[in-house]
Design a protein around this motif. Structure first.
Motif, PDB file in Angstrom:
ATOM      1  N   PRO A  52       0.814  -1.227   0.000  1.00 36.68           N
ATOM      2  CA  PRO A  52       0.000   0.000   0.000  1.00 36.68           C
ATOM      3  C   PRO A  52       0.844   1.273   0.000  1.00 36.68           C
ATOM      4  O   PRO A  52       0.459   2.270  -0.623  1.00 36.68           O
ATOM      5  N   ILE A  53       1.990   1.238   0.686  1.00 35.77           N
ATOM      6  CA  ILE A  53       2.873   2.405   0.682  1.00 35.77           C
ATOM      7  C   ILE A  53       3.390   2.665  -0.719  1.00 35.77           C
ATOM      8  O   ILE A  53       3.433   3.818  -1.181  1.00 35.77           O
ATOM      9  N   ILE A  54       3.776   1.607  -1.410  1.00 40.78           N
ATOM     10  CA  ILE A  54       4.262   1.748  -2.782  1.00 40.78           C
ATOM     11  C   ILE A  54       3.179   2.357  -3.668  1.00 40.78           C
ATOM     12  O   ILE A  54       3.443   3.269  -4.460  1.00 40.78           O
ATOM     13  N   LEU A  55       1.958   1.856  -3.521  1.00 40.00           N
ATOM     14  CA  LEU A  55       0.855   2.358  -4.338  1.00 40.00           C
ATOM     15  C   LEU A  55       0.563   3.827  -4.030  1.00 40.00           C
ATOM     16  O   LEU A  55       0.316   4.626  -4.941  1.00 40.00           O
ATOM     17  N   LEU A  56       0.594   4.186  -2.755  1.00 36.14           N
ATOM     18  CA  LEU A  56       0.349   5.582  -2.371  1.00 36.14           C
ATOM     19  C   LEU A  56       1.411   6.508  -2.945  1.00 36.14           C
ATOM     20  O   LEU A  56       1.107   7.574  -3.474  1.00 36.14           O
ATOM     21  N   LEU A  57       2.661   6.082  -2.856  1.00 39.42           N
ATOM     22  CA  LEU A  57       3.748   6.902  -3.380  1.00 39.42           C
ATOM     23  C   LEU A  57       3.663   7.016  -4.895  1.00 39.42           C
ATOM     24  O   LEU A  57       3.952   8.062  -5.471  1.00 39.42           O
ATOM     25  N   LEU A  59       0.889   6.767  -6.771  1.00 36.21           N
ATOM     26  CA  LEU A  59      -0.299   7.506  -7.212  1.00 36.21           C
ATOM     27  C   LEU A  59      -0.311   8.958  -6.735  1.00 36.21           C
ATOM     28  O   LEU A  59      -0.655   9.864  -7.484  1.00 36.21           O
ATOM     29  N   PHE A  60       0.039   9.160  -5.514  1.00 37.50           N
ATOM     30  CA  PHE A  60      -0.139  10.490  -4.930  1.00 37.50           C
ATOM     31  C   PHE A  60       1.144  11.157  -4.417  1.00 37.50           C
ATOM     32  O   PHE A  60       1.173  12.377  -4.235  1.00 37.50           O
ATOM     33  N   GLY A  61       2.149  10.349  -4.123  1.00 37.91           N
ATOM     34  CA  GLY A  61       3.310  10.899  -3.432  1.00 37.91           C
ATOM     35  C   GLY A  61       2.948  11.014  -1.959  1.00 37.91           C
ATOM     36  O   GLY A  61       1.779  10.971  -1.584  1.00 37.91           O
ATOM     37  N   LEU A  62       3.932  11.132  -1.139  1.00 38.75           N
ATOM     38  CA  LEU A  62       3.645  11.162   0.284  1.00 38.75           C
ATOM     39  C   LEU A  62       4.719  11.960   1.017  1.00 38.75           C
ATOM     40  O   LEU A  62       5.897  11.737   0.831  1.00 38.75           O
ATOM     41  N   SER A  63       4.288  12.936   1.817  1.00 38.64           N
ATOM     42  CA  SER A  63       5.239  13.712   2.622  1.00 38.64           C
ATOM     43  C   SER A  63       4.878  13.552   4.083  1.00 38.64           C
ATOM     44  O   SER A  63       3.759  13.869   4.481  1.00 38.64           O
ATOM     45  N   ALA A  64       5.790  13.037   4.857  1.00 43.20           N
ATOM     46  CA  ALA A  64       5.514  12.767   6.263  1.00 43.20           C
ATOM     47  C   ALA A  64       5.847  13.982   7.116  1.00 43.20           C
ATOM     48  O   ALA A  64       6.840  14.654   6.880  1.00 43.20           O
ATOM     49  N   PRO A  65       5.032  14.294   8.121  1.00 37.68           N
ATOM     50  CA  PRO A  65       5.355  15.394   9.046  1.00 37.68           C
ATOM     51  C   PRO A  65       6.583  15.019   9.866  1.00 37.68           C
ATOM     52  O   PRO A  65       6.856  13.843  10.078  1.00 37.68           O
ATOM     53  N   PRO A  66       7.336  16.000  10.345  1.00 39.69           N
ATOM     54  CA  PRO A  66       8.545  15.729  11.114  1.00 39.69           C
ATOM     55  C   PRO A  66       8.309  14.856  12.345  1.00 39.69           C
ATOM     56  O   PRO A  66       9.187  14.113  12.766  1.00 39.69           O
ATOM     57  N   ILE A 121      14.861   6.693  -0.691  1.00 39.62           N
ATOM     58  CA  ILE A 121      15.348   5.775  -1.726  1.00 39.62           C
ATOM     59  C   ILE A 121      14.190   5.134  -2.478  1.00 39.62           C
ATOM     60  O   ILE A 121      14.178   5.077  -3.713  1.00 39.62           O
ATOM     61  N   GLY A 122      13.206   4.632  -1.724  1.00 40.80           N
ATOM     62  CA  GLY A 122      12.073   3.973  -2.368  1.00 40.80           C
ATOM     63  C   GLY A 122      11.304   4.908  -3.274  1.00 40.80           C
ATOM     64  O   GLY A 122      10.892   4.527  -4.376  1.00 40.80           O
ATOM     65  N   LEU A 123      11.117   6.151  -2.817  1.00 45.22           N
ATOM     66  CA  LEU A 123      10.393   7.126  -3.632  1.00 45.22           C
ATOM     67  C   LEU A 123      11.132   7.408  -4.929  1.00 45.22           C
ATOM     68  O   LEU A 123      10.514   7.535  -5.992  1.00 45.22           O
ATOM     69  N   ALA A 124      12.463   7.486  -4.854  1.00 45.77           N
ATOM     70  CA  ALA A 124      13.257   7.725  -6.066  1.00 45.77           C
ATOM     71  C   ALA A 124      13.067   6.594  -7.076  1.00 45.77           C
ATOM     72  O   ALA A 124      12.933   6.832  -8.288  1.00 45.77           O
ATOM     73  N   LEU A 125      13.035   5.364  -6.589  1.00 46.42           N
ATOM     74  CA  LEU A 125      12.822   4.213  -7.479  1.00 46.42           C
ATOM     75  C   LEU A 125      11.419   4.225  -8.071  1.00 46.42           C
ATOM     76  O   LEU A 125      11.214   3.912  -9.248  1.00 46.42           O
ATOM     77  N   ILE A 126      10.433   4.585  -7.240  1.00 44.83           N
ATOM     78  CA  ILE A 126       9.053   4.625  -7.723  1.00 44.83           C
ATOM     79  C   ILE A 126       8.877   5.690  -8.793  1.00 44.83           C
ATOM     80  O   ILE A 126       8.158   5.486  -9.778  1.00 44.83           O
ATOM     81  N   LEU A 127       9.526   6.827  -8.632  1.00 46.81           N
ATOM     82  CA  LEU A 127       9.450   7.883  -9.646  1.00 46.81           C
ATOM     83  C   LEU A 127      10.016   7.398 -10.977  1.00 46.81           C
ATOM     84  O   LEU A 127       9.523   7.751 -12.051  1.00 46.81           O
ATOM     85  N   LYS A 128      11.052   6.561 -10.898  1.00 47.34           N
ATOM     86  CA  LYS A 128      11.593   5.977 -12.126  1.00 47.34           C
ATOM     87  C   LYS A 128      10.616   4.968 -12.718  1.00 47.34           C
ATOM     88  O   LYS A 128      10.479   4.835 -13.936  1.00 47.34           O
ATOM     89  N   ALA A 129       9.895   4.260 -11.828  1.00 48.18           N
ATOM     90  CA  ALA A 129       8.925   3.262 -12.286  1.00 48.18           C
ATOM     91  C   ALA A 129       7.782   3.917 -13.051  1.00 48.18           C
ATOM     92  O   ALA A 129       7.192   3.306 -13.948  1.00 48.18           O
ATOM     93  N   THR A 130       7.452   5.167 -12.695  1.00 50.35           N
ATOM     94  CA  THR A 130       6.360   5.850 -13.386  1.00 50.35           C
ATOM     95  C   THR A 130       6.651   6.015 -14.874  1.00 50.35           C
ATOM     96  O   THR A 130       5.734   6.138 -15.676  1.00 50.35           O
ATOM     97  N   THR A 131       7.931   6.013 -15.235  1.00 46.94           N
ATOM     98  CA  THR A 131       8.324   6.116 -16.647  1.00 46.94           C
ATOM     99  C   THR A 131       7.759   4.959 -17.457  1.00 46.94           C
ATOM    100  O   THR A 131       7.452   5.099 -18.647  1.00 46.94           O
ATOM    101  N   PHE A 132       7.596   3.823 -16.815  1.00 48.73           N
ATOM    102  CA  PHE A 132       7.126   2.616 -17.505  1.00 48.73           C
ATOM    103  C   PHE A 132       5.652   2.329 -17.228  1.00 48.73           C
ATOM    104  O   PHE A 132       5.146   1.265 -17.579  1.00 48.73           O
ATOM    105  N   GLY A 133       4.959   3.270 -16.575  1.00 48.45           N
ATOM    106  CA  GLY A 133       3.523   3.132 -16.362  1.00 48.45           C
ATOM    107  C   GLY A 133       3.169   2.011 -15.401  1.00 48.45           C
ATOM    108  O   GLY A 133       3.956   1.618 -14.537  1.00 48.45           O
TER     109      GLY A 133
END
Length: 202
Positions: A52-57, A59-66, A121-133
């Motif tokens: 679910p975290i992967i899917l959220l990132l 689809l929407f991206g996610l910024s956590a409060p400090p 790190i995971g978000l960076a990989l997911i952003l690359k994954a968006t290139t491939f839909g």
């Protein structure tokens, strides 16, 4: 980036994370003595939190409060200390249905470094994954989760074999080792959470 190169990158980075000794490793070592398939069940619990975290990132991206790292870290540390206590109390003989699945969920959801890994790190990989839909997303999830299942599966099977071959002596050593890791990370998570809380308190 070619899809094959991207997936290879995902595998190498995922393995670098999952192979590092940590709470999941310790829990798998402990559960593996009693059930050689515990690593796969723990991985399933891990995936319940992770996918679910992967899917959220994705689809929407996610910024956590400090404050997230602070509270999750303290809660995670308490759970790890509790698991260490249960392990010591049972002497490594506590077998309960669903315990491995719960362990996989708890050691993931309450691990602030797991969350921060996905926010960096995971978000960076997911952003690359968006290139491939969607195909890239699906393959990313499969590649990453396979790393977890294979490594933790190997750990639990190896732990079970060692316990079977060396008997009570191996069980005591493995119990001491797994408890030590859980205690270390439990105390460290609580300490880091409290330090963060003090620094961010008004």
């Amino acid at each position: 980036m070619e899809l094959a190169i991207f997936l290879a990158t995902v595998v190498f980075i995922s393995l670098s994370g999952v192979m590092a000794p940590g709470p999941l490793f310790a829990a798998t070592l402990a559960e593996g003595r009693k059930n050689p398939l515990a690593g796969f069940v723990i991985s399933a619990g891990h995936a319940i939190v992770e996918v679910p975290i992967i899917l959220l990132l994705f689809l929407f991206g996610l910024s956590a409060p400090p404050s997230l790292k602070t509270y999750v870290g303290i809660a995670g540390g308490v759970v790890m200390l509790y698991l260490a206590y249960l392990e010591l109390k049972s002497g490594g003989n506590d077998v309960k249905p669903g315990k491995a699945l719960f362990t996989g969920i708890a050691m993931s959801a309450l691990n602030p470094y797991f969350i921060m890994w996905w926010l960096t790190i995971g978000l960076a990989l997911i952003l690359k994954a968006t290139t491939f839909g969607i195909v890239g997303l699906a393959l990313f999830i499969v590649a990453h989760e396979l790393c977890d299942f294979l490594w933790l599966g190997i750990i639990s099977i190896s732990s079970n074999k060692a316990a079977a071959i060396w008997g009570a002596k191996a069980q005591k050593v493995l119990t001491a080792f797994s408890v030590s890791i859980l205690l270390f990370f439990g105390i460290y998570f609580i300490y880091a959470g409290l330090v963060e809380f003090i620094h961010t308190a008004p």
